[in-house]
Design an enzyme around this catalytic site. Structure first.
Site, short mmCIF file in Angstrom:
data_model
loop_
_atom_site.label_atom_id
_atom_site.label_comp_id
_atom_site.label_asym_id
_atom_site.label_seq_id
_atom_site.Cartn_x
_atom_site.Cartn_y
_atom_site.Cartn_z
N THR A 1 -5.29 -2.68 -1.40
CA THR A 1 -5.04 -4.13 -1.50
C THR A 1 -4.52 -4.44 -2.90
O THR A 1 -3.51 -5.13 -3.07
CB THR A 1 -6.33 -4.93 -1.20
N ASN B 1 -1.93 0.59 11.04
CA ASN B 1 -3.39 0.70 11.10
C ASN B 1 -3.97 0.27 12.44
O ASN B 1 -5.15 0.51 12.70
CB ASN B 1 -4.03 -0.12 9.97
N GLN C 1 -2.64 4.67 5.83
CA GLN C 1 -3.09 5.39 7.04
C GLN C 1 -2.36 6.71 7.20
O GLN C 1 -2.57 7.42 8.20
CB GLN C 1 -2.89 4.51 8.29
N SER D 1 -5.31 4.31 -0.40
CA SER D 1 -6.73 3.92 -0.53
C SER D 1 -7.63 5.13 -0.26
O SER D 1 -7.54 5.72 0.82
CB SER D 1 -7.07 2.83 0.48
N HIS E 1 -10.84 5.56 0.44
CA HIS E 1 -11.88 5.58 1.47
C HIS E 1 -11.34 5.81 2.88
O HIS E 1 -12.13 5.95 3.83
CB HIS E 1 -12.72 4.30 1.41
N THR F 1 -11.27 -1.49 -18.37
CA THR F 1 -11.83 -0.18 -18.70
C THR F 1 -11.66 0.77 -17.52
O THR F 1 -11.97 0.42 -16.39
CB THR F 1 -13.33 -0.32 -19.07
N CYS G 1 -9.97 -5.86 9.36
CA CYS G 1 -9.58 -6.97 8.49
C CYS G 1 -9.26 -8.23 9.26
O CYS G 1 -9.39 -9.32 8.76
CB CYS G 1 -8.37 -6.58 7.65
N1 PMP Z 1 -2.89 -1.09 4.28
C1 PMP Z 1 -3.31 -0.56 5.43
C2 PMP Z 1 -2.31 -0.03 6.40
C3 PMP Z 1 -4.68 -0.51 5.72
O1 PMP Z 1 -5.11 0.02 6.88
C4 PMP Z 1 -5.61 -1.03 4.76
C5 PMP Z 1 -7.09 -1.01 5.03
N2 PMP Z 1 -7.46 -1.62 6.25
C6 PMP Z 1 -5.09 -1.56 3.56
C7 PMP Z 1 -3.74 -1.57 3.36
C8 PMP Z 1 -6.01 -2.13 2.51
O2 PMP Z 1 -6.79 -1.13 1.94
P1 PMP Z 1 -8.13 -1.52 1.15
O3 PMP Z 1 -8.93 -2.40 2.06
O4 PMP Z 1 -8.78 -0.21 0.90
O5 PMP Z 1 -7.72 -2.22 -0.07
#
Ligand code: PMP
Length: 378
Positions: free
Chosen positions: A70, A149, A178, A196, A198, A234, A320
């Protein structure tokens, strides 16, 4: 508990957590401090950057550490738009993008930029001929995700890059969230790319923005000048070292993971054929970690609850947007029937998903199917 929501987030790898803990304990220092420990921390930060470059086979690119995609998407899109403002004001995107791109686009529109949406084919692909027709001397920014996604379809990123080669003024941003770990990531023809941690068994709050040219962006976060002045604050060294490990693991295991995901995906698609009425929405060539299906006539939320009650975690569309009860734009753009859109759910997998999980999933699916069968439009 069966976790089939890996497109929302994945379980952190033990090695990644370990390196986060270790660096927090041994190198809690500020890499910007001038003393010996600060210098050690700075060296470790350089090593993390170098390791990411090596894993992703990058050369002269700039690696910026962020808190997630994001932030990376915001930083790249606003930064590029502001930087290019003297040369034009048209930005091209599509309705397929994640809210962390689309909401930035809408904000840029409010700020006076002209926003154009490229058409999407029934297969969920960017319409390249339409994109070509939208390109003119006023275009300064094009943004496109690599893997969607919600449905998992892959975009022709290299073709878009080649098309844009005739428009050197254009900054091309790719959201590869993704894609990493499931398909190759390349910076060829691309100016910036967001990742990202995670989503590939790293940690929440770990992100990357990869830049072809370090001077392509105007800073949108001001302060102490860290990360080349583009992301002051930081430096989170333990997080960044752990991310380098997550990237390395994801790239090293990619081939094996994709073979495994293909097997899981195929197995589920085949077994779904025994359930009349259930429709597979994800195109055949979608990334195998995502499988979007519909129970036409039943609401996605009802299905998510029915599965959740049985300890199976799935998602309606994307985590989301699933709390906002409006028709999903991605499925809508792919001309999927409204009833099928409302009845859609997303299953998503990672390397922890086993054959036994698939068997268990179908035991639960059978129960849910019987529960909703009367509503199902076959
Ligand atoms: N882009 C895509 C295609 C995603 O699937 C996601 C997470 N759902 C994001 C951006 C945003 O990533 P984050 O929530 O880790 O900031």
């Amino acid at each position: 508990m069966l976790y089939f929501d890996n497109a929302a987030t994945t379980v952190p790898e033990a090695d990644v957590l370990n390196s986060y803990m270790k660096v927090n304990q041994k190198f809690f220092y500020n890499p910007n401090s001038p003393h010996a420990k600060g210098i050690e921390a700075a060296r470790l930060l350089d090593e993390a950057r170098a390791q990411i470059k090596q894993s992703l086979q990058l050369n002269d690119e700039t690696i910026l550490f962020t808190s997630g995609a994001t932030e990376s998407n915001n930083m790249a899109l606003k930064g590029a738009a502001y930087q290019k403002r003297p040369f034009g004001k048209t930005i091209i995107t599509s309705v397929l993008e994640h809210p962390s791109v689309l909401e930035v686009m809408r904000q840029l529109e409010v700020e006076g930029f002209t926003l154009k949406y490229v058409n999407v084919t029934k297969q969920g692909q960017i319409d390249l001929a339409h994109l070509k027709s939208l390109l003119d001397s006023d275009v300064i920014l094009v943004t496109c995700m690599q893997v969607n996604n919600i449905m998992g379809q892959t975009q022709p990123i290299q073709d878009i890059g080649q098309l844009l080669a005739d428009y050197p003024k254009v900054h091309f941003h790719v959201d590869a969230v993704q894609a990493l770990g499931k398909q190759p990531i390349s910076m060829s023809g691309i100016d910036s790319l967001a990742i990202s941690g995670h989503k590939f068994n790293g940690l929440k709050g770990q992100g990357l923005l990869i830049l072809k040219n370090a001077h392509a962006l105007q800073p949108t976060i001001h302060g102490g000048g860290q990360e080349l002045g583009l992301r002051s604050g930081t430096v989170n060294l333990p997080n960044n070292v752990a991310l380098a490990k997550a990237v390395r693991l994801a790239i090293n295991n990619q081939e094996q993971l994709v073979a495994h995901l293909n097997h899981i995906n195929h197995s589920i698609r085949t077994r779904l054929e025994n359930y009349p009425g259930i429709v597979v929405n994800s195109p055949k060539n979608a990334s195998p970690h995502i499988l979007n299906i519909s129970f036409p006539g039943v609401r996605g939320e009802v299905l998510v609850n029915a599965f959740s009650k049985r300890d199976v975690m799935i998602s309606t569309t994307s985590a989301c947007s699933s709390k906002h009860a409006k028709i999903n734009e991605v499925l809508n753009a792919m001309q999927i029937d409204k009833t099928n859109i409302l009845g859609s759910i997303r299953l998503s997998f990672d390397h922890h998903t086993t054959n036994e999980d698939v068997t268990l999933f179908f035991e639960k699916l059978k129960e849910v199917y019987q529960e909703v069968e009367e509503l199902l439009r076959k």
